[in-house]
Design a protein around this motif. Structure first.
Motif, mmCIF file in Angstrom:
data_model
loop_
_atom_site.group_PDB
_atom_site.id
_atom_site.type_symbol
_atom_site.label_atom_id
_atom_site.label_comp_id
_atom_site.label_asym_id
_atom_site.label_seq_id
_atom_site.Cartn_x
_atom_site.Cartn_y
_atom_site.Cartn_z
ATOM 1 N N ALA A 95 -9.762 0.326 2.596
ATOM 2 C CA ALA A 95 -10.239 1.347 1.824
ATOM 3 C C ALA A 95 -8.922 2.887 2.531
ATOM 4 C CB ALA A 95 -11.223 2.082 1.678
ATOM 5 N N ARG A 96 -8.863 2.822 3.919
ATOM 6 C CA ARG A 96 -8.608 3.516 4.584
ATOM 7 C C ARG A 96 -6.660 3.636 4.019
ATOM 8 N NH1 ARG A 96 -11.936 3.890 10.153
ATOM 9 N NH2 ARG A 96 -14.075 4.460 8.891
ATOM 10 N N HIS A 97 -6.619 2.422 4.363
ATOM 11 C CA HIS A 97 -5.305 2.127 4.961
ATOM 12 C C HIS A 97 -4.313 0.982 4.094
ATOM 13 C CE1 HIS A 97 -6.365 3.235 8.758
ATOM 14 N NE2 HIS A 97 -6.952 2.383 8.661
ATOM 15 N N ALA A 98 -5.163 0.926 2.985
ATOM 16 C CA ALA A 98 -3.876 -0.583 2.029
ATOM 17 C C ALA A 98 -3.278 -0.056 1.179
ATOM 18 C CB ALA A 98 -5.320 -0.317 0.833
ATOM 19 N N ALA A 99 -1.721 -0.010 0.683
ATOM 20 C CA ALA A 99 -0.562 0.584 0.240
ATOM 21 C C ALA A 99 -1.171 0.360 -1.472
ATOM 22 C CB ALA A 99 0.338 -0.568 0.810
ATOM 23 N N PRO A 100 -0.952 2.077 -1.591
ATOM 24 C CA PRO A 100 -1.045 1.218 -3.601
ATOM 25 C C PRO A 100 -0.419 0.033 -4.350
ATOM 26 C CG PRO A 100 -0.263 3.665 -3.447
ATOM 27 C CD PRO A 100 0.151 2.473 -1.463
ATOM 28 N N ARG A 104 -3.459 -2.880 -6.134
ATOM 29 C CA ARG A 104 -2.812 -3.092 -7.033
ATOM 30 C C ARG A 104 -2.327 -5.812 -7.527
ATOM 31 N NH1 ARG A 104 0.866 0.766 -7.717
ATOM 32 N NH2 ARG A 104 2.696 -0.045 -6.970
ATOM 33 N N VAL A 105 -2.264 -5.579 -6.433
ATOM 34 C CA VAL A 105 -2.085 -7.243 -6.169
ATOM 35 C C VAL A 105 -3.828 -7.447 -6.101
ATOM 36 C CG1 VAL A 105 -2.255 -9.227 -4.518
ATOM 37 C CG2 VAL A 105 -0.243 -6.838 -4.586
ATOM 38 N N LYS A 132 -8.522 -12.780 1.834
ATOM 39 C CA LYS A 132 -6.950 -12.926 2.893
ATOM 40 C C LYS A 132 -6.277 -11.391 2.206
ATOM 41 C CE LYS A 132 -4.200 -14.175 5.859
ATOM 42 N NZ LYS A 132 -5.097 -14.575 7.501
ATOM 43 N N GLN A 133 -6.172 -10.967 1.291
ATOM 44 C CA GLN A 133 -5.254 -10.327 0.862
ATOM 45 C C GLN A 133 -6.403 -8.926 1.403
ATOM 46 O OE1 GLN A 133 -2.531 -10.049 -0.689
ATOM 47 N NE2 GLN A 133 -2.442 -8.353 -0.087
ATOM 48 N N ILE A 134 -7.988 -8.943 0.925
ATOM 49 C CA ILE A 134 -8.685 -7.792 1.869
ATOM 50 C C ILE A 134 -8.176 -7.319 3.118
ATOM 51 C CG2 ILE A 134 -10.537 -6.569 2.066
ATOM 52 C CD1 ILE A 134 -11.630 -7.838 -0.798
ATOM 53 N N HIS A 135 -8.626 -8.468 3.935
ATOM 54 C CA HIS A 135 -7.907 -8.857 5.264
ATOM 55 C C HIS A 135 -6.907 -7.999 5.848
ATOM 56 C CE1 HIS A 135 -10.682 -12.670 4.934
ATOM 57 N NE2 HIS A 135 -11.618 -11.965 4.631
ATOM 58 N N LEU A 136 -5.736 -9.100 4.876
ATOM 59 C CA LEU A 136 -4.176 -8.034 5.203
ATOM 60 C C LEU A 136 -4.541 -6.271 4.918
ATOM 61 C CD1 LEU A 136 -2.247 -10.692 4.595
ATOM 62 C CD2 LEU A 136 -2.172 -10.623 6.795
ATOM 63 N N ALA A 137 -5.019 -5.813 3.838
ATOM 64 C CA ALA A 137 -4.651 -4.766 3.273
ATOM 65 C C ALA A 137 -6.026 -4.100 4.971
ATOM 66 C CB ALA A 137 -5.054 -4.712 2.631
ATOM 67 N N SER A 138 -6.595 -4.834 5.650
ATOM 68 C CA SER A 138 -7.195 -3.547 6.552
ATOM 69 C C SER A 138 -6.217 -3.638 7.985
ATOM 70 C CB SER A 138 -8.185 -4.374 7.268
ATOM 71 O OG SER A 138 -7.607 -6.103 8.504
ATOM 72 N N GLN A 146 -9.468 -12.606 14.163
ATOM 73 C CA GLN A 146 -11.343 -12.956 13.509
ATOM 74 C C GLN A 146 -11.934 -13.591 12.610
ATOM 75 O OE1 GLN A 146 -12.807 -13.221 16.694
ATOM 76 N NE2 GLN A 146 -10.623 -12.769 18.019
ATOM 77 N N LEU A 147 -11.295 -12.888 11.411
ATOM 78 C CA LEU A 147 -11.433 -13.566 9.899
ATOM 79 C C LEU A 147 -11.221 -15.271 9.878
ATOM 80 C CD1 LEU A 147 -11.649 -9.910 8.730
ATOM 81 C CD2 LEU A 147 -13.074 -11.750 8.662
ATOM 82 N N ASP A 148 -10.192 -15.355 10.572
ATOM 83 C CA ASP A 148 -9.214 -16.152 10.577
ATOM 84 C C ASP A 148 -10.041 -17.007 10.973
ATOM 85 O OD1 ASP A 148 -6.893 -15.858 9.124
ATOM 86 O OD2 ASP A 148 -5.307 -15.213 10.278
ATOM 87 N N LEU A 149 -10.650 -17.099 12.053
ATOM 88 C CA LEU A 149 -11.499 -17.680 12.549
ATOM 89 C C LEU A 149 -12.485 -18.403 11.746
ATOM 90 C CD1 LEU A 149 -11.070 -16.921 16.534
ATOM 91 C CD2 LEU A 149 -10.363 -18.844 15.399
ATOM 92 N N VAL A 150 -13.624 -17.696 11.356
ATOM 93 C CA VAL A 150 -14.551 -17.433 10.248
ATOM 94 C C VAL A 150 -14.024 -18.567 9.154
ATOM 95 C CG1 VAL A 150 -16.145 -16.348 9.487
ATOM 96 C CG2 VAL A 150 -15.710 -15.464 11.349
ATOM 97 N N HIS A 151 -13.044 -18.018 8.805
ATOM 98 C CA HIS A 151 -12.972 -18.764 7.146
ATOM 99 C C HIS A 151 -12.486 -20.322 7.796
ATOM 100 C CE1 HIS A 151 -12.705 -16.041 3.667
ATOM 101 N NE2 HIS A 151 -13.058 -15.045 4.825
ATOM 102 N N ARG A 152 -12.142 -20.469 8.841
ATOM 103 C CA ARG A 152 -11.775 -22.010 9.137
ATOM 104 C C ARG A 152 -13.237 -22.558 9.482
ATOM 105 N NH1 ARG A 152 -8.141 -21.411 14.476
ATOM 106 N NH2 ARG A 152 -7.007 -20.711 13.461
ATOM 107 N N SER A 153 -14.243 -21.734 10.527
ATOM 108 C CA SER A 153 -15.730 -22.801 10.058
ATOM 109 C C SER A 153 -15.822 -22.468 8.713
ATOM 110 C CB SER A 153 -15.984 -21.581 10.474
ATOM 111 O OG SER A 153 -15.768 -21.594 12.246
ATOM 112 N N MET A 154 -15.602 -21.857 7.601
ATOM 113 C CA MET A 154 -16.022 -22.188 6.218
ATOM 114 C C MET A 154 -15.765 -23.288 5.875
ATOM 115 S SD MET A 154 -17.443 -19.163 5.824
ATOM 116 C CE MET A 154 -18.419 -19.631 4.033
ATOM 117 N N ALA A 155 -13.789 -24.521 5.734
ATOM 118 C CA ALA A 155 -14.811 -25.087 5.537
ATOM 119 C C ALA A 155 -14.949 -26.313 6.064
ATOM 120 C CB ALA A 155 -12.508 -25.243 6.457
#
Length: 217
Positions: A95-100, A104-105, A132-138, A146-155
Motif C-alpha cells: 500500500a505504501r510502495h506499489a507502483a500504479p 493495475r496488474v 506473489k505479486q503482492i509480495h513483490l509489490a512490498s 521469507q514468504l517464499d519459504l512459507v509458500h514452499r511449505s504450503m506445497a
C-alpha cells in the motif's frame, strides 16, 4: 557448442517446482534414479537436492526411503500464523510502495481469475501468482524471501481450500478488497484485509479436514 552441466540448484528447483504444482504429493516416494530420468540430470545433483530438501523438512524419511512430507495439525496452525503475519505486512508495505502499474496488474489478476471459478487447481495456481505479486509489490527483498519459504511449505498441503464449494468466489471478493486497500494507499486496511483473507482460508481448511475425517470414520 558446449552445454552447461545441470547444477545442484537446477535439480533442487526442478524437484521443488514438481512438488509445488502437485506432480509429487505428500506421501509420494522420491527415487533418485526416477528423478534423474525425469529431469535429465545425473544422480549426484539429484542426491544433493534431496538432501537439501530433507534438511528443509520438505522431505521426510520413511524407512530408507524419502517421501514428500506432510503437515500435522499443529504444523498447519503454526504455518498459518506465520503466513498471516508476513502476508499482512506485505500488503501494508505494498500500500505504501506499489507502483500504479503493479496495482493495475493485481486488479487485472482478480478480474481474469473469475474465468477459473469451478477449476480449483487452476484457481489455486492463480492464487499463488496473486499473492506473489503482492509480495513483490512490498518492495522488501527480505520479506519476499521469507514468504517464499512459507509458500514452499504450503506445497505440502495435499488439497486446496479453494476446492470447497463457494470458497473460490469468496476468495476473489477478498482479493478485490485487498487490491482496493492497496490502491488507496491504506496500509492498515490492506493489512487487515489480507490477514482476514488468510484467516478465512484457514478456517475453511479446518472445516474441510474435519468433515473428511468424519466421513472416513
Amino acid at each position: 557448442m558446449n552445454m552447461l552441466k545441470p547444477t545442484q540448484k537446477d535439480a533442487y528447483s526442478m524437484i521443488l517446482d514438481a512438488i509445488d504444482i502437485g506432480v509429487y504429493k505428500p506421501g509420494d516416494r522420491l527415487v533418485e534414479s526416477e528423478l534423474a530420468d525425469r529431469f535429465g540430470v545425473s544422480r549426484t545433483p539429484i542426491r544433493e537436492a534431496l538432501q537439501r530438501l530433507e534438511t528443509q523438512s520438505l522431505l521426510a524419511r520413511d524407512g530408507r526411503s524419502l517421501i514428500v512430507a506432510s503437515l500435522d495439525h499443529n504444523q498447519l496452525a503454526e504455518l498459518y500464523v506465520v503466513r498471516s503475519e508476513l502476508e499482512g505486512l506485505a500488503a501494508r508495505l505494498a500500500a505504501r510502495h506499489a507502483a500504479p502499474e503493479e496495482v493495475r496488474v493485481l486488479r487485472e489478476m482478480v478480474s481474469e481469475d473469475r474465468a477459473l471459478l469451478g477449476n480449483p487447481q487452476a484457481l489455486s495456481r492463480a492464487n499463488r501468482r496473486f499473492h506473489k505479486q503482492i509480495h513483490l509489490a512490498s518492495h522488501n527483498r527480505y520479506l519476499v524471501q521469507q514468504l517464499d519459504l512459507v509458500h514452499r511449505s504450503m506445497a505440502l498441503l495435499a488439497t486446496t481450500s479453494l476446492a470447497v464449494d463457494g470458497r473460490g468466489e469468496l476468495a476473489l471478493q477478498e482479493h478485490e478488497a485487498i487490491v482496493t486497500a492497496i490502491e488507496a494507499g491504506d496500509g492498515e486496511a490492506a493489512h487487515l484485509a489480507l490477514r482476514d483473507h488468510i484467516s478465512i482460508a484457514f478456517q475453511t481448511r479446518l472445516k474441510s479436514d474435519a468433515a473428511s475425517a468424519q466421513a472416513a470414520e
